[in-house]
Design a protein around this motif. Structure first.
Motif, PDB file in Angstrom:
ATOM      1  N   ASP A  29      16.947  20.115  38.479  1.00  0.00           N
ATOM      2  CA  ASP A  29      16.739  21.447  37.917  1.00  0.00           C
ATOM      3  C   ASP A  29      15.355  21.975  38.253  1.00  0.00           C
ATOM      4  O   ASP A  29      15.172  23.169  38.428  1.00  0.00           O
ATOM      5  CB  ASP A  29      16.931  21.421  36.390  1.00  0.00           C
ATOM      6  CG  ASP A  29      18.414  21.447  36.028  1.00  0.00           C
ATOM      7  OD1 ASP A  29      19.176  22.092  36.754  1.00  0.00           O
ATOM      8  OD2 ASP A  29      18.792  20.812  35.040  1.00  0.00           O
ATOM      9  N   CYS A  65      23.996  25.515  32.706  1.00  0.00           N
ATOM     10  CA  CYS A  65      22.676  25.734  33.317  1.00  0.00           C
ATOM     11  C   CYS A  65      22.402  27.211  33.543  1.00  0.00           C
ATOM     12  O   CYS A  65      21.293  27.574  33.923  1.00  0.00           O
ATOM     13  CB  CYS A  65      22.607  25.033  34.667  1.00  0.00           C
ATOM     14  SG  CYS A  65      21.806  23.436  34.643  1.00  0.00           S
ATOM     15  N   HIS A  74      23.036  29.095  35.994  1.00  0.00           N
ATOM     16  CA  HIS A  74      22.516  29.421  37.331  1.00  0.00           C
ATOM     17  C   HIS A  74      22.865  30.857  37.740  1.00  0.00           C
ATOM     18  O   HIS A  74      22.072  31.510  38.407  1.00  0.00           O
ATOM     19  CB  HIS A  74      23.019  28.423  38.376  1.00  0.00           C
ATOM     20  CG  HIS A  74      22.451  27.048  38.188  1.00  0.00           C
ATOM     21  ND1 HIS A  74      21.105  26.776  38.312  1.00  0.00           N
ATOM     22  CD2 HIS A  74      23.038  25.869  37.871  1.00  0.00           C
ATOM     23  CE1 HIS A  74      20.887  25.486  38.085  1.00  0.00           C
ATOM     24  NE2 HIS A  74      22.056  24.912  37.815  1.00  0.00           N
ATOM     25  N   HIS A 112      29.522  22.631  36.712  1.00  0.00           N
ATOM     26  CA  HIS A 112      29.092  22.833  38.099  1.00  0.00           C
ATOM     27  C   HIS A 112      28.736  21.497  38.717  1.00  0.00           C
ATOM     28  O   HIS A 112      28.688  20.480  38.033  1.00  0.00           O
ATOM     29  CB  HIS A 112      27.959  23.861  38.184  1.00  0.00           C
ATOM     30  CG  HIS A 112      26.658  23.446  37.549  1.00  0.00           C
ATOM     31  ND1 HIS A 112      26.544  23.147  36.212  1.00  0.00           N
ATOM     32  CD2 HIS A 112      25.405  23.301  38.060  1.00  0.00           C
ATOM     33  CE1 HIS A 112      25.279  22.833  35.944  1.00  0.00           C
ATOM     34  NE2 HIS A 112      24.578  22.914  37.051  1.00  0.00           N
ATOM     35  N   ASP A 114      23.268  16.198  36.986  1.00  0.00           N
ATOM     36  CA  ASP A 114      22.905  16.049  35.568  1.00  0.00           C
ATOM     37  C   ASP A 114      23.999  16.575  34.628  1.00  0.00           C
ATOM     38  O   ASP A 114      23.861  16.515  33.410  1.00  0.00           O
ATOM     39  CB  ASP A 114      21.539  16.703  35.264  1.00  0.00           C
ATOM     40  CG  ASP A 114      21.488  18.179  35.609  1.00  0.00           C
ATOM     41  OD1 ASP A 114      22.197  18.604  36.530  1.00  0.00           O
ATOM     42  OD2 ASP A 114      20.719  18.919  34.949  1.00  0.00           O
ATOM     43  N   HIS A 115      25.112  17.067  35.213  1.00  0.00           N
ATOM     44  CA  HIS A 115      26.256  17.533  34.410  1.00  0.00           C
ATOM     45  C   HIS A 115      27.531  16.729  34.675  1.00  0.00           C
ATOM     46  O   HIS A 115      28.444  16.726  33.863  1.00  0.00           O
ATOM     47  CB  HIS A 115      26.503  19.022  34.664  1.00  0.00           C
ATOM     48  CG  HIS A 115      25.336  19.858  34.234  1.00  0.00           C
ATOM     49  ND1 HIS A 115      25.329  20.565  33.053  1.00  0.00           N
ATOM     50  CD2 HIS A 115      24.114  20.029  34.796  1.00  0.00           C
ATOM     51  CE1 HIS A 115      24.147  21.156  32.924  1.00  0.00           C
ATOM     52  NE2 HIS A 115      23.397  20.846  33.969  1.00  0.00           N
ATOM     53  N   HIS A 160      26.126  19.949  39.843  1.00  0.00           N
ATOM     54  CA  HIS A 160      24.859  19.218  39.715  1.00  0.00           C
ATOM     55  C   HIS A 160      25.047  17.903  38.967  1.00  0.00           C
ATOM     56  O   HIS A 160      25.756  17.833  37.961  1.00  0.00           O
ATOM     57  CB  HIS A 160      23.814  20.084  39.008  1.00  0.00           C
ATOM     58  CG  HIS A 160      23.215  21.129  39.912  1.00  0.00           C
ATOM     59  ND1 HIS A 160      22.489  22.181  39.453  1.00  0.00           N
ATOM     60  CD2 HIS A 160      23.266  21.255  41.268  1.00  0.00           C
ATOM     61  CE1 HIS A 160      22.091  22.919  40.489  1.00  0.00           C
ATOM     62  NE2 HIS A 160      22.566  22.384  41.602  1.00  0.00           N
TER      63      HIS A 160
END
Ligand SMILES: [Zn+2]
Ligand SMILES: [Zn+2]
Length: 368
Positions: free
Chosen positions: A353, A235, A237, A116, A120-121, A118
């Protein structure tokens, strides 16, 4: 005819064919070749099976002093003869250091999943691309976003009474409007709906409905193995239960779930409900939680799953075959040590997050 049987037939046949020297030589050489090929086949059968393992390359907790802990997630998944990089963490330099520490060769990959949008990925992506610019990448298809997209131009309302200079594309738009990507040059294939990308390997595509991440599309990796589904989530989500509900459509037996469950700010009753659903309803064999799962959730899952809870901190290599275990952390009975907890919390405080979690906390507060 099976060549091994054929060799026996030739040996018998050789007794009758002694009339010419040439035939005998041919029979001997032929038999020797076939016997050798049978022996080779035997040794191939005895070769060690392909590894079935997951190596955690990016996370905010772990015990490997040669690696750097940071908020984000990346894992190398080696199952069913495939080498898949799942996400790239937050920072290219940290990903580079951690990959080197584990001796992972990122030039040898079947494909990459960017779960996804974000940071941090996907933040470590430039390091991957510098090593392996041609690698196939799967990313979620969103209407607009960092992975690029396209839309049919009929999506917007037209007004033919306007002069051309006031109309988009002078009134003659392309049939399909293409939108750019934050990763120019990368060979990105967008995934719109749950898709089996290679036999036995499915990308589950779901959309989040949680405040703070509404409409965010996320891919999870479901690999159908002889032991059941190995599910890697980034994550969660869209909700880990929703992801598992999709996975059981492929195979009702869920062998292992690794990755982030996004229960960072969830209250105990909500955490217990998820843990019970995974353990009692879905009868998941093993849990290897990491990333945004959250500290109280690590504890709750460990309590519910007992020795089927696998420690999966940064640097851990999880053997995910018939009897999964954490290879690099055989003696790790505890989930997180004190120093580790402190680091995890510091990194979490800086992450997106928590912002999502903040929205979720606000919503929970409103419900109460
Ligand atoms: Zn995350
Ligand atoms: Zn996220």
């Amino acid at each position: 005819m099976n060549p091994c049987r054929l060799s026996r037939a030739r040996k018998l046949g050789g007794r009758v064919m002694r009339s010419t020297h040439f035939t005998v030589v041919l029979a001997i050489f032929g038999s020797a070749w076939i016997l050798a090929s049978c022996a080779t086949k035997g040794s191939t059968a005895a070769a060690p099976p392909m590894p079935a393992r997951i190596t955690v390359l990016y996370d905010a907790f772990g015990k490997d002093a040669t690696m750097t802990k940071d908020w984000g997630y990346a894992a190398l998944v080696e199952i069913n003869g495939k080498r898949i990089l799942f996400d790239t963490g937050d920072d290219p330099a940290i990903l580079a250091k951690n990959v080197k520490a584990k001796g992972v060769d990122l030039t040898r990959l079947d494909f990459v999943v960017l779960s996804h949008r974000h940071s941090d990925h996907i933040g470590g992506f430039s390091f991957l691309l510098s090593l392996n610019p041609q690698v196939r990448i799967y990313a979620p298809k969103e209407n607009f976003g960092v992975f690029g997209s396209d839309l049919p131009s009929k999506f917007y309302r037209k007004d033919e009474s306007l002069p051309p200079e006031m109309r988009y594309y002078g009134g003659a738009p392309p049939e399909i409007m293409k939108f750019g990507t934050a990763f120019p040059g990368a060979s990105i294939q967008l995934i719109d709906k749950t898709t089996e990308v290679v036999p036995g390997v499915t990308l589950i595509a779901l959309v989040s409905d949680a405040p703070g991440t509404k409409e965010l599309k996320e891919l999870s990796l479901a690999i159908n193995t002889p032991d059941g589904i190995v599910l890697v989530v980034a994550c969660s989500h869209p909700g880990v239960e929703a992801i598992v509900a999709e996975a059981v459509k492929i195979n009702p037996h869920i062998h292992l779930i690794a990755g982030g469950f996004h229960l960072l700010v969830a209250q105990d009753p909500a955490i217990e409900k998820v843990a019970a659903a995974l353990h009692d309803n879905y009868k998941v064999d093993y849990i290897a939680a990491g990333h945004c799962t959250g500290e109280p959730t690590f504890a709750a899952l460990q309590k519910v799953f007992g020795d089927r809870y696998l420690y999966a901190g940064l640097g851990t290599t999880l053997d995910v075959g018939a009897n999964p275990r954490a290879e690099s952390d055989r003696n790790a009975a505890n989930v997180l040590e004190e120093g580790d907890l402190l680091g995890y919390r510091t990194l979490l405080a800086k992450s997106d997050d928590l912002k999502d979690g903040g929205a979720e906390a606000a919503r929970l507060a409103q419900i109460r």
